[in-house]
Design an enzyme around this catalytic site. Sequence first.
Site, PDB file in Angstrom:
ATOM      1  N   CYS A 159      -6.464   2.191   5.308  1.00  0.00           N
ATOM      2  CA  CYS A 159      -7.159   0.978   5.732  1.00  0.00           C
ATOM      3  C   CYS A 159      -6.676   0.602   7.136  1.00  0.00           C
ATOM      4  CB  CYS A 159      -6.880  -0.143   4.745  1.00  0.00           C
ATOM      5  SG  CYS A 159      -5.158  -0.736   4.802  1.00  0.00           S
ATOM      6  N   HIS A 165       0.846  -1.192   0.000  1.00  0.00           N
ATOM      7  CA  HIS A 165       0.000   0.000   0.000  1.00  0.00           C
ATOM      8  C   HIS A 165       0.888   1.252   0.000  1.00  0.00           C
ATOM      9  CE1 HIS A 165      -4.060  -1.783   1.528  1.00  0.00           C
ATOM     10  NE2 HIS A 165      -3.480  -2.550   0.623  1.00  0.00           N
ATOM     11  N   GLU A 198       0.915   4.002   1.652  1.00  0.00           N
ATOM     12  CA  GLU A 198       1.366   4.512   2.946  1.00  0.00           C
ATOM     13  C   GLU A 198       2.575   3.742   3.460  1.00  0.00           C
ATOM     14  OE1 GLU A 198      -1.676   3.615   1.999  1.00  0.00           O
ATOM     15  OE2 GLU A 198      -3.232   4.463   3.282  1.00  0.00           O
ATOM     16  N   CYS A 223      -2.830   0.016   7.318  1.00  0.00           N
ATOM     17  CA  CYS A 223      -2.004   1.219   7.217  1.00  0.00           C
ATOM     18  C   CYS A 223      -2.216   2.152   8.404  1.00  0.00           C
ATOM     19  CB  CYS A 223      -2.303   1.948   5.914  1.00  0.00           C
ATOM     20  SG  CYS A 223      -1.811   1.008   4.450  1.00  0.00           S
TER      21      CYS A 223
END
Length: 208
Positions: free
Chosen positions: A120, A90, A92, A123
């Site tokens: 999410c 992801h 992040e 993260c």
Amino acid sequence: MRTLAGCQPDRSRPRPSNPPGSILHPPAVPTPSPRADAQRLLWMQRLLRLANLAGQRGEVPVAAVVLDAEGRCLGWGTNQRQTRQDPLGHAELVALRQAAGLRGDWRFNDSTLLVTLEPCPMCAGALIQARMGTVVFATADPKRGALGGCLDLSIDPSAHHPMAVLGGVLAAEAQEMLAGWFRQQRRQQRLDRSTPLSGRQEAPFPAD
């Protein structure tokens, strides 16, 4: 959580009332500053362009950047789950890894992470573990967002680190880009299902 003037507001998030001395306190929201707001808008515009490029590569169009207290870039990233076949790919987390490597430190109390989509649970948890000072996101995610959209880990009793959260920076633009990308993905999936088997690629198999 406050929203910036001129940005699409995100729904309000209730903050718990904790007695003095408890582990969790509602984090202090930074004092409104035209200069800081302009900086966030500028960085979010850059992130939206990066996210769009990631979408063209087949990734969900999300981009993130970590800034230090002076507004300098420490690390950035886009979604790389498909590219690297990495479930942790992801934006992040990509940005966090790069920033930690540059600083030689995993703590980011004085830093800000900006991202085009609300983080999410994975993260958001990583941001809390990284002691991130402030998180700024563009559009909320009511299905999977973990900073107010679906749940809020930043105010969960397990959150040992108070983290300021701001939402709604260029939310409409981010939402439009994501919605358009998912529409295109669904359109392509329908096309793939309607393509005859004879027209699909096939691995060569040795003859008998």
